[in-house]
Structure formats: structure tokens, C-alpha cells
Design an enzyme around this catalytic site. Sequence first.
Site, PDB file in Angstrom:
ATOM      1  N   ASP A  25       0.828  -1.205   0.000  1.00 49.41           N
ATOM      2  CA  ASP A  25       0.000   0.000   0.000  1.00 49.41           C
ATOM      3  C   ASP A  25       0.867   1.263   0.000  1.00 49.41           C
ATOM      4  OD1 ASP A  25      -2.307   1.426   0.016  1.00 49.41           O
ATOM      5  OD2 ASP A  25      -2.826   1.026   2.097  1.00 49.41           O
ATOM      6  N   HIS A  42       2.811   2.912  -8.877  1.00 52.92           N
ATOM      7  CA  HIS A  42       2.656   1.473  -9.158  1.00 52.92           C
ATOM      8  C   HIS A  42       3.881   0.942  -9.908  1.00 52.92           C
ATOM      9  CE1 HIS A  42      -1.266   1.950  -7.616  1.00 52.92           C
ATOM     10  NE2 HIS A  42      -1.812   2.478  -8.685  1.00 52.92           N
ATOM     11  N   LEU A 136      11.254 -20.004  -4.254  1.00 50.75           N
ATOM     12  CA  LEU A 136      10.137 -19.264  -3.654  1.00 50.75           C
ATOM     13  C   LEU A 136       8.947 -19.163  -4.612  1.00 50.75           C
ATOM     14  CD1 LEU A 136      10.226 -16.030  -1.618  1.00 50.75           C
ATOM     15  CD2 LEU A 136       9.029 -15.966  -3.793  1.00 50.75           C
TER      16      LEU A 136
END
Length: 249
Positions: A25, A42, A136
Site C-alpha cells: 500500500d 505502481h 520461492l
Amino acid sequence: MFNFKRKMKAENLDKIPKHIGIIMDGNGRWAKKRFQPRVMGHKAGMDALQDVTIQASELGVKVLTVYAFSTENWSRPEDEVAFIMNLPVEFFDKYVPKLHENNVRILTMGDNSRLPEATLEALKKAVEKTKHNSGLILNFALNYGGRAELVRAISLISQDVLDAKINPDDITEDLVSDYLLTNQLPYLYRDPDLVIRTSGELRLSNFLPWQTAYSELYFTDVLWPDFNKSGLRSAISEYNNRHRRFGGV
Ligand code: FPP
């Protein structure tokens, strides 16, 4: 002589959370502070995501689930939604090769039905290219909403009861977990041990409501594009100072 220097708390990375959820955020505020359009936040957020993913992988984290777009985000201005929907396309070109080199496997979860064709295509390509990687798992929650996920699970379970595939008595926590979107993750790592939310907001915003029942929560004022490797290590260090009891003593 007195030593007035404040003692720095030593970093403690003894226990590495296996699954970390991140609510990324603050992208819009990061851009605004720089007098740039929100979408630049972004863009910068993707750089942060790459750095944090590689650091998490080096530390031995198994799954990173990132909240990239919630079912509520459609209410944003049309051009911002269009920009965010194009991020996976850019992500595939610019970031997936490096993540692939680092043995990262990409998965996505959420309601794909509303995603534009090009977005879906880019996601599919990233998932396909990395499907044999054993490192991962970077799991994108995209057009994801936790309550919608639960409604979907309840509906699927009801249907299986009606079809006599299961009995109401069979419905356990484990079974419910099998009907959630996190069922594609390795069984032991379906629930986040730690959830990080950046930008100072103190809530979970419909992010993995079932799976976070026992997660440790870490909130920081840092805006997502400024979150970096050392931010991740601080969060893990703080996690090591918590005592997880899972309802016990
Ligand atoms: C929240 O910040 C962030 C988002 C809604 C989008 C996050 C997406 C990325 C970081 C890139 C993800 C990458 C892919 C490939 C999908 P905000 O806009 O709510 O910030 P604000 O609260 O300051 O307005």
C-alpha cells in the site's frame, strides 16, 4: 563516562516465516509526494516487489503472497485500473526473467473472469515459464477478495454435499482449506505466518481472512515503493520477537 548512544536493536533472523503476505500500500501517496501521477507509484512498486522477492528467496521464505489488486479496486478511475491491469504485461517483460533466474515460481489467485485478455495472457506466460522452478513461490492475489473467496468455497462445498461427494460431517478446517484459492500452495505453507502492510494503514482489507487467523501482523509507515530488503529484514526480525501461541499458553 556515560554512553548516551542509543543501543541499536540487533537483527534477529533466526526463524524465517515460511509464508509472508504483503499488502503493498502507498503507491499513490509515494507518487503524489513527488508530484508525479499515481501510476508512477505502481511502476516504482514493481521495482520494490522484485527486490523484496529476491531478498525473501535468499532468506529462505517459501511463499510470498502479494495483494496486487482487490475486488474493490475496480472503483478507481478507469485509466488507473487500465494501468494496473497492464502491469503484469510489463512485469512479464521486465521482471520475470530475473525472477526466473532466481528459481522463483509465479502463481496467481483471484477471479480471472474480469481480467482483460492481455493481462490474463501475461499472467499465463509467467506461470508457464516458471512452473518447474523449485524456489520461492510468488503468489499474486489479483482481483482477489477474501469474502468472495469464502462465498465461493461455501458454494463449492454445498454442491459437493448435494452431489453426495462429501457428508456435512466431513466438513473440517482442513477440508475448508482445500476449497480456498490457497489450495494450490504447498499444504504446509498455505497460511501466512506473517503479514506486512505498508503505508501506515492498520487493517487487512479483505486479504486472506481465513488464512490470517493466526498470522503475526506487521505494520510500517514506509510507502510500498520505498519498502526494500532492509524493510523486509526488519519485519522478520520483529516477527522473531513475537511469541506465537496459536491459542495456547
Ligand atoms: C496500493 O497502493 C497498490 C495497488 C492497488 C497496486 C499494487 C501493485 C503493484 C505494486 C504492482 C504489482 C505488480 C503486478 C505484476 C500486478 P495505492 O494506490 O492504494 O496507494 P495509496 O493508498 O497511496 O493511494
